[in-house]
Motif scaffolding. Structure first.
Motif, PDB file in Angstrom:
ATOM      1  N   VAL A 199      65.151 -69.868 -26.926  1.00  0.00           N
ATOM      2  CA  VAL A 199      64.275 -68.771 -27.396  1.00  0.00           C
ATOM      3  C   VAL A 199      63.411 -68.342 -26.043  1.00  0.00           C
ATOM      4  CG1 VAL A 199      62.269 -70.331 -27.743  1.00  0.00           C
ATOM      5  CG2 VAL A 199      62.462 -68.487 -29.124  1.00  0.00           C
ATOM      6  N   VAL A 246      62.095 -61.669 -27.789  1.00  0.00           N
ATOM      7  CA  VAL A 246      62.429 -62.144 -29.165  1.00  0.00           C
ATOM      8  C   VAL A 246      61.606 -61.507 -30.042  1.00  0.00           C
ATOM      9  CG1 VAL A 246      62.696 -64.229 -30.573  1.00  0.00           C
ATOM     10  CG2 VAL A 246      63.559 -64.147 -28.058  1.00  0.00           C
ATOM     11  N   SER A 302      67.446 -63.556 -30.072  1.00  0.00           N
ATOM     12  CA  SER A 302      67.404 -64.373 -28.844  1.00  0.00           C
ATOM     13  C   SER A 302      68.628 -64.179 -28.112  1.00  0.00           C
ATOM     14  CB  SER A 302      67.503 -66.078 -29.227  1.00  0.00           C
ATOM     15  OG  SER A 302      67.427 -66.959 -28.126  1.00  0.00           O
ATOM     16  N   VAL A 347      65.722 -71.521 -34.460  1.00  0.00           N
ATOM     17  CA  VAL A 347      65.216 -70.643 -33.419  1.00  0.00           C
ATOM     18  C   VAL A 347      63.955 -70.424 -33.684  1.00  0.00           C
ATOM     19  CG1 VAL A 347      65.653 -68.637 -32.052  1.00  0.00           C
ATOM     20  CG2 VAL A 347      67.682 -69.949 -32.723  1.00  0.00           C
ATOM     21  N   PHE A 380      60.684 -70.962 -31.355  1.00  0.00           N
ATOM     22  CA  PHE A 380      59.792 -69.926 -30.910  1.00  0.00           C
ATOM     23  C   PHE A 380      58.401 -70.279 -31.246  1.00  0.00           C
ATOM     24  CE2 PHE A 380      57.633 -66.168 -32.073  1.00  0.00           C
ATOM     25  CZ  PHE A 380      57.934 -65.153 -31.013  1.00  0.00           C
TER      26      PHE A 380
END
Length: 252
Positions: free
Chosen positions: A20, A160, A175, A230, A234
Motif C-alpha cells: 500500500v 491509493v 494499489s 490492503v 492502508f
C-alpha cells in the motif's frame, strides 16, 4: 554492518510499499540513523535508487494478476513523471517546510474518511471510462507527482486513496495502479538526484536487491488476501504516517 542494516530496512520497506505504499517511512529514517552526518539529498537519492526497483517489480507482479487499465494509467504515469520533475525543481528554489504542519491533518482526514466509509474500496466499480478516466487519472498523476517531487511523505497512500475515492477502484486495484505511477515519480526524482551526484550506487544497488525481494513478498500477500487486507494495511500505514509527520512537525 552498515550495509546489512540498511539492506534489512530496504527489505521491510519493499514489503510494506508493495502492499500500500509507505516504504519510505522505514528506509529513509534507517538511512538517516545509520549515516547521520551525510547530506540529506544523498540519503534521499540513495533511497530512490533502491526503492524504484521494488516499486517497478511490484507493478509487474500486479499486472500479471490484476486487470490494469493501461489506457488511463500510462498517460497518468507520464503526467506523474512530469509533475515530479517540476516539484523536484521547485524545491530547489522554494522551501517546502510550510507543508510539514498541514500534512498530519490532511492524512488524518484521509484516515477518518476511510474509517467512516466502511465499504470504501471493498468493491471494484470504476466510475469513469475512456477519455474521462484518462483525464482524471492524469490529474491524480500530475498533482501527486508534483507533491512527490516537492515534498514526498505519504505519496503512495495519497495515490491509493485517490484511486479508490475518485476513480472507484477497490484497494487492491488502486494499489496496483498506484505502483505504476509511483514508479514514474520515483524515476523522475532519481534522475535528478543522480544528475546532481546524490546517489550512493554501491549501497543503492545492494539495497535494491533486498527491496525487490520484499516487494515480491508483499505483492504476493496482497494478491492472496485481496482488497480487505490492503485496506487494513492502508489504515495502519496512514496512522503511522500521521504519528511520524506530526512528530516531525510539532515535536522534533
Amino acid at each position: 554492518m552498515e550495509l546489512l542494516i540498511v539492506s534489512l530496512a530496504s527489505l521491510l520497506a519493499g514489503f510494506v510499499d508493495a502492499i500500500v505504499g509507505g516504504g519510505g517511512l522505514i528506509l529513509v529514517p534507517a538511512l538517516f540513523a545509520v549515516f547521520p552526518t551525510t547530506a540529506p539529498a544523498t540519503l534521499f537519492g540513495t533511497n530512490k535508487g533502491a526503492s524504484v526497483w521494488g516499486t517497478a517489480v511490484a507493478t509487474t507482479q500486479y499486472a500479471r494478476r490484476v486487470e490494469m487499465r493501461w489506457r488511463a494509467l500510462l498517460p497518468a504515469a507520464a503526467a506523474g513523471f512530469g509533475g515530479s520533475l517540476v516539484g523536484a525543481w521547485l524545491v530547489t528554489v522554494v522551501d517546502p517546510g510550510f507543508l510539514r504542519k498541514a500534512l498530519p491533518f490532511v492524512l488524518l482526514a484521509v484516515l477518518l474518511y476511510t474509517l467512516v466509509k466502511k465499504d470504501l474500496g471493498r468493491h471494484h466499480a470504476p466510475r469513469f471510462t475512456g477519455a474521462a478516466e484518462t483525464w482524471v487519472a492524469c490529474c491524480i498523476g500530475l498533482v501527486v507527482g508534483f507533491y512527490d517531487g516537492f515534498f514526498g511523505p505519504g505519496t503512495g497512500s495519497f495515490l491509493v486513496f485517490l484511486f479508490v475515492r475518485w476513480l472507484g477502484y477497490d484497494f487492491l486495484n488502486a494499489s496496483a495502479s498506484a505502483k505504476l505511477l509511483n514508479t514514474a515519480t520515483n524515476l523522475a526524482a532519481l534522475g535528478l538526484f543522480a544528475w546532481k551526484g546524490h546517489v550512493w550506487w554501491h549501497f543503492a544497488l545492494t539495497m535494491a536487491v533486498a527491496n525487490v525481494a520484499g516487494s515480491v513478498l508483499g505483492t504476493r500477500m496482497a494478491l492472496r488476501h485481496g482488497a480487505g487486507f490492503v485496506r487494513i494495511v492502508f489504515m495502519v500505514v496512514v496512522s503511522t504516517l500521521i504519528l511520524k509527520t506530526g512528530f516531525d512537525a510539532f515535536l522534533k
